[in-house]
Design a protein around this motif. Structure first.
Motif, PDB file in Angstrom:
ATOM      1  N   LEU A  20      32.734  33.968  22.099  1.00  0.00           N
ATOM      2  CA  LEU A  20      34.082  34.496  21.851  1.00  0.00           C
ATOM      3  C   LEU A  20      35.128  33.485  22.327  1.00  0.00           C
ATOM      4  O   LEU A  20      36.071  33.145  21.592  1.00  0.00           O
ATOM      5  CB  LEU A  20      34.258  35.823  22.591  1.00  0.00           C
ATOM      6  CG  LEU A  20      35.638  36.473  22.442  1.00  0.00           C
ATOM      7  CD1 LEU A  20      35.828  36.984  21.023  1.00  0.00           C
ATOM      8  CD2 LEU A  20      35.821  37.619  23.442  1.00  0.00           C
ATOM      9  N   ALA A  21      34.932  32.955  23.546  1.00  0.00           N
ATOM     10  CA  ALA A  21      35.880  31.977  24.086  1.00  0.00           C
ATOM     11  C   ALA A  21      35.931  30.746  23.177  1.00  0.00           C
ATOM     12  O   ALA A  21      36.998  30.209  22.864  1.00  0.00           O
ATOM     13  CB  ALA A  21      35.462  31.575  25.496  1.00  0.00           C
ATOM     14  N   ARG A  22      34.764  30.332  22.718  1.00  0.00           N
ATOM     15  CA  ARG A  22      34.705  29.126  21.886  1.00  0.00           C
ATOM     16  C   ARG A  22      35.483  29.340  20.580  1.00  0.00           C
ATOM     17  O   ARG A  22      36.302  28.509  20.180  1.00  0.00           O
ATOM     18  CB  ARG A  22      33.265  28.770  21.566  1.00  0.00           C
ATOM     19  CG  ARG A  22      33.108  27.417  20.910  1.00  0.00           C
ATOM     20  CD  ARG A  22      31.643  27.103  20.734  1.00  0.00           C
ATOM     21  NE  ARG A  22      31.076  27.877  19.651  1.00  0.00           N
ATOM     22  CZ  ARG A  22      30.994  27.418  18.401  1.00  0.00           C
ATOM     23  NH1 ARG A  22      31.404  26.217  18.116  1.00  0.00           N
ATOM     24  NH2 ARG A  22      30.490  28.175  17.454  1.00  0.00           N
ATOM     25  N   VAL A  23      35.235  30.484  19.957  1.00  0.00           N
ATOM     26  CA  VAL A  23      35.900  30.762  18.687  1.00  0.00           C
ATOM     27  C   VAL A  23      37.419  30.845  18.883  1.00  0.00           C
ATOM     28  O   VAL A  23      38.196  30.259  18.131  1.00  0.00           O
ATOM     29  CB  VAL A  23      35.361  32.075  18.085  1.00  0.00           C
ATOM     30  CG1 VAL A  23      36.237  32.518  16.909  1.00  0.00           C
ATOM     31  CG2 VAL A  23      33.926  31.880  17.621  1.00  0.00           C
ATOM     32  N   LEU A  24      37.836  31.558  19.958  1.00  0.00           N
ATOM     33  CA  LEU A  24      39.272  31.741  20.178  1.00  0.00           C
ATOM     34  C   LEU A  24      39.951  30.419  20.543  1.00  0.00           C
ATOM     35  O   LEU A  24      41.085  30.161  20.154  1.00  0.00           O
ATOM     36  CB  LEU A  24      39.513  32.760  21.293  1.00  0.00           C
ATOM     37  CG  LEU A  24      39.141  34.199  20.941  1.00  0.00           C
ATOM     38  CD1 LEU A  24      39.388  35.103  22.132  1.00  0.00           C
ATOM     39  CD2 LEU A  24      39.940  34.680  19.743  1.00  0.00           C
ATOM     40  N   LEU A  25      39.244  29.578  21.299  1.00  0.00           N
ATOM     41  CA  LEU A  25      39.861  28.326  21.758  1.00  0.00           C
ATOM     42  C   LEU A  25      39.807  27.247  20.692  1.00  0.00           C
ATOM     43  O   LEU A  25      40.542  26.272  20.750  1.00  0.00           O
ATOM     44  CB  LEU A  25      39.160  27.818  23.017  1.00  0.00           C
ATOM     45  CG  LEU A  25      39.449  28.637  24.275  1.00  0.00           C
ATOM     46  CD1 LEU A  25      38.604  28.132  25.422  1.00  0.00           C
ATOM     47  CD2 LEU A  25      40.925  28.534  24.624  1.00  0.00           C
ATOM     48  N   ALA A  26      38.907  27.391  19.726  1.00  0.00           N
ATOM     49  CA  ALA A  26      38.700  26.295  18.799  1.00  0.00           C
ATOM     50  C   ALA A  26      39.551  26.431  17.536  1.00  0.00           C
ATOM     51  O   ALA A  26      39.825  25.472  16.874  1.00  0.00           O
ATOM     52  CB  ALA A  26      37.233  26.216  18.399  1.00  0.00           C
TER      53      ALA A  26
END
Lengths: 424, 222
Positions: free
Chosen positions: A198-204
């Motif tokens: 989730l963090a990766r998707v939101l940050l990327a």
């Protein structure tokens, strides 16, 4: 290796992965609480003090809070073994100094997306992280500890609900705790993995993966292109050029021996043709890949290009020895194209190439006193070069108001090659 | 006929990596009465051959194995440092101010030449240039001079077109007599032009041809 693959494999429980999942979620819970405090207090204090102006910088700082949070979050992704998001979503400011940096940051979407993530993190995500750790690790551990508590105090309250005061009850609770601990380890792995994704998707942002791959393939293409140019230059030099020189020499000797007359005239004509072919070939090879760039570096090659320009060009460069080959090459061809445009379109009397190396980047400016009005999209020349510069994470900008002057600005981040490196 | 322009017979070491061209230049030099004591294909062999034969002059290509960069030029600069007074003529496939500058800065700048490789096609000019270098002169390819002159800097703007023409010929290492013949004027007129050029460029007057060339080149490179 990611936590997902570890979950599917054997020996998960004995590996470091459950520990890493706990570390990821625990550090997330602690960090999220801090983020919540910082953002809320920053927003409240900034809002309250906004009337007396001092609050405004505080609000700006709070708006930028997402940047360090996102940086830390990207690093934390490694704990969960999730493919890290490529850094460098933020643009490089056009000018040095704090105002330019602030303006760039506040205008780009990455800053606001990261702030949104920080708010989500502070309000929703960290309590979930904390809850997962409590349910998946702390509660089972407390059950495992039941016999010890019974031994110490005569009774234990398992999960704050059941009172256990007998040995069989205590050991049953401990056995159940062990089972739950194993199940919790798997559950924590799943939660940590999902949380990291989730963090990766939101940050990327949505296209980051594809963009990364595109950038990589573009770098490969440019490298291949560069290697091909060098090969063609070498082949022409070793082959056609040597043969043509030998031919002019043979014709020159033949002219010495030929008696005056039509034969001598024809030999002279052939000699002249061969020489013209040689001159054209030399210019062609120079355009493909100039030797002086490989042998003496950017400064000499730019001076050489300035010498060749029909418009007088002043060169003022301050470079520390050699720069990486792709950087030198891109910068050189940008200067050549710019000088060619100056000669072709600008009507300028003078041009100047200036710049140097500083703060980890090469900066070049090409300025002319011509009529301006140059259109960067008009020809493919500069567009292609801008692509080439951007592959190196550099930037190329053109300012050319009608009436001039035209100023081309190139910036490429790089590091100088140490002078003692003979292969540089 | 050719023996006139070739001067005295010289013992020469030649370095050129293309076999075709090496054989051709050997044939050419032999024809003009010189003796090629060694013809080699790379920079290390050049240094060895010079040590072994102690030639009157060296002719070398810039680009040679193993690196195919500027090994020939490096070897030439090294030879001039180790053996001051050894005449060296460097042939280059390209006109590069940087090469010419580095070569002229080696040693005291006498007995040195930098020519575009194409010039070997003008066999007589090439052999004359070699003789000039062997006699301690300085020869710079006209193309290099033209590049230097194209940088229209202010002091050069003070020269008349005729003076610029004369300056270009001076920088190529031509004597007053040769310049007079090229421009079809009297030697005295050439002398007057040169005096005026040196004054306008704030250079000390010099009689010696190569010193004059060096002064002009030093000015142009500055």
């Amino acid at each position: 290796m990611t936590v997902w693959r570890a979950l599917g494999g054997r020996g998960y429980l004995g590996s470091a992965w459950p520990w890493r999942a706990v570390a990821y979620l625990t550090s997330g819970a602690l960090l999220g609480a801090v983020v919540l405090v910082v953002i809320v207090s920053g927003a409240v204090a900034g809002g309250a003090l906004a009337v007396v102006v001092v609050g405004l910088p505080l609000l700006v700082l709070t708006a930028l809070a997402g940047i360090p949070v996102a940086a830390v979050e990207r690093r934390r992704l490694r704990l969960a073994g999730v493919a890290p998001v490529p850094a460098g979503q933020h643009r490089t400011p056009g000018r040095p100094g704090l105002p330019a940096w602030l303006a760039t940051r506040l205008k780009e979407t990455a800053t606001w997306r990261e702030l949104a993530y920080a708010v989500l993190f502070g309000v929703v995500l960290w309590p979930l992280d904390a809850a997962a750790v409590v349910v998946g690790a702390v509660l089972p551990l407390s059950m495992v500890a039941a016999p010890a508590l019974v031994a110490a105090g005569g009774e234990a309250k398992v999960v704050k609900l059941w009172l256990v005061d007998t040995w069989p009850g205590a050991f049953a609770a401990a056995a159940l705790g062990l089972v739950l601990l194993a199940a919790g380890a798997y559950a924590l792995g799943v939660v940590a993995g999902a949380r990291a994704e989730l963090a990766r998707v939101l940050l990327a942002g949505k296209d980051a993966d594809r963009v990364t791959e595109l950038v990589r393939s573009r770098v490969r293409l440019v490298d291949a292109f560069e290697a091909e140019r060098r090969r063609i230059e070498r082949d022409l030099h070793d082959g056609a050029q040597q043969r043509l020189v030998a031919l002019t020499m043979t014709l020159g000797l033949a002219r010495l021996d030929a008696p005056p007359g039509p034969l001598a005239d024809q030999l002279a004509a052939a000699h002249g043709e061969a020489e013209r072919a040689l001159v054209e070939l030399r210019e062609l090879i120079h355009g493909i890949h100039p030797k002086v760039l490989a042998d003496y570096g950017l400064h000499a090659a730019v001076a050489d290009a300035a010498d060749r320009s029909p418009v007088p060009v002043d060169v003022d460069l301050d470079l520390p020895g050699r720069l990486p080959r792709p950087v030198e090459s891109a910068a050189y061809f940008v200067v050549c194209e710019a000088l060619a445009n100056v000669a072709r379109h600008s009507g300028a009397d003078r041009a100047e190439v200036s710049g140097g190396y500083g703060d980890g980047r090469l900066v070049l400016r090409v300025r002319d006193d011509g009529r301006g009005g140059a259109d960067p999209d008009g020809g493919t020349g500069l567009t292609g070069l801008a692509d080439r510069v951007s592959v190196l994470d550099g930037r190329l900008s053109l300012s050319s108001p009608p009436g001039g002057p035209t100023l081309l600005h190139v910036e490429i981040p790089c590091r100088p090659i140490p002078p003692e490196d003979p292969c540089g | 006929m050719p023996a006139d322009s070739s001067g005295r017979p010289l013992r020469i070491v030649l370095a050129e990596d293309s076999v075709l061209l090496r054989e051709g230049i050997v044939g050419l030099l032999t024809r003009f009465g010189h003796e090629v004591v060694a013809a080699v294909g790379d920079a290390d062999a050049l240094l060895a051959a010079v040590a072994e034969h102690g030639p009157d002059a060296v002719v070398t290509d810039v680009r040679m194995p193993p690196g195919l960069q500027d090994e020939g030029l490096r070897a030439a600069v090294r030879l001039r440092a180790e053996r001051p007074g050894l005449p060296v003529l460097v042939l280059s496939q390209y006109v590069q101010r940087a090469y010419a500058a580095e070569l002229l800065d080696s040693g005291d700048g006498t007995g040195v030449g930098y020519l575009l490789k194409d010039r070997v096609g003008h066999v007589e000019e090439f052999v004359a240039a070699l003789a000039e270098v062997a006699a301690g002169g300085t020869v710079v390819d006209p193309e290099v001079v033209r590049q230097l002159l194209r940088r229209r800097r202010d002091p050069l703007a003070r020269l008349t077109p005729r003076e610029r023409e004369v300056l270009a010929l001076v920088a190529e290492g031509k004597s007053n007599g040769a310049i007079a013949r090229t421009l079809v004027v009297s030697e005295a007129a050439v002398g007057k032009h040169i005096g005026s050029i040196l004054t306008k460029l704030d250079l000390p007057p010099a009689d010696d041809t190569h010193r004059r060339v060096l002064a002009v080149l030093a000015f142009l490179r500055a």
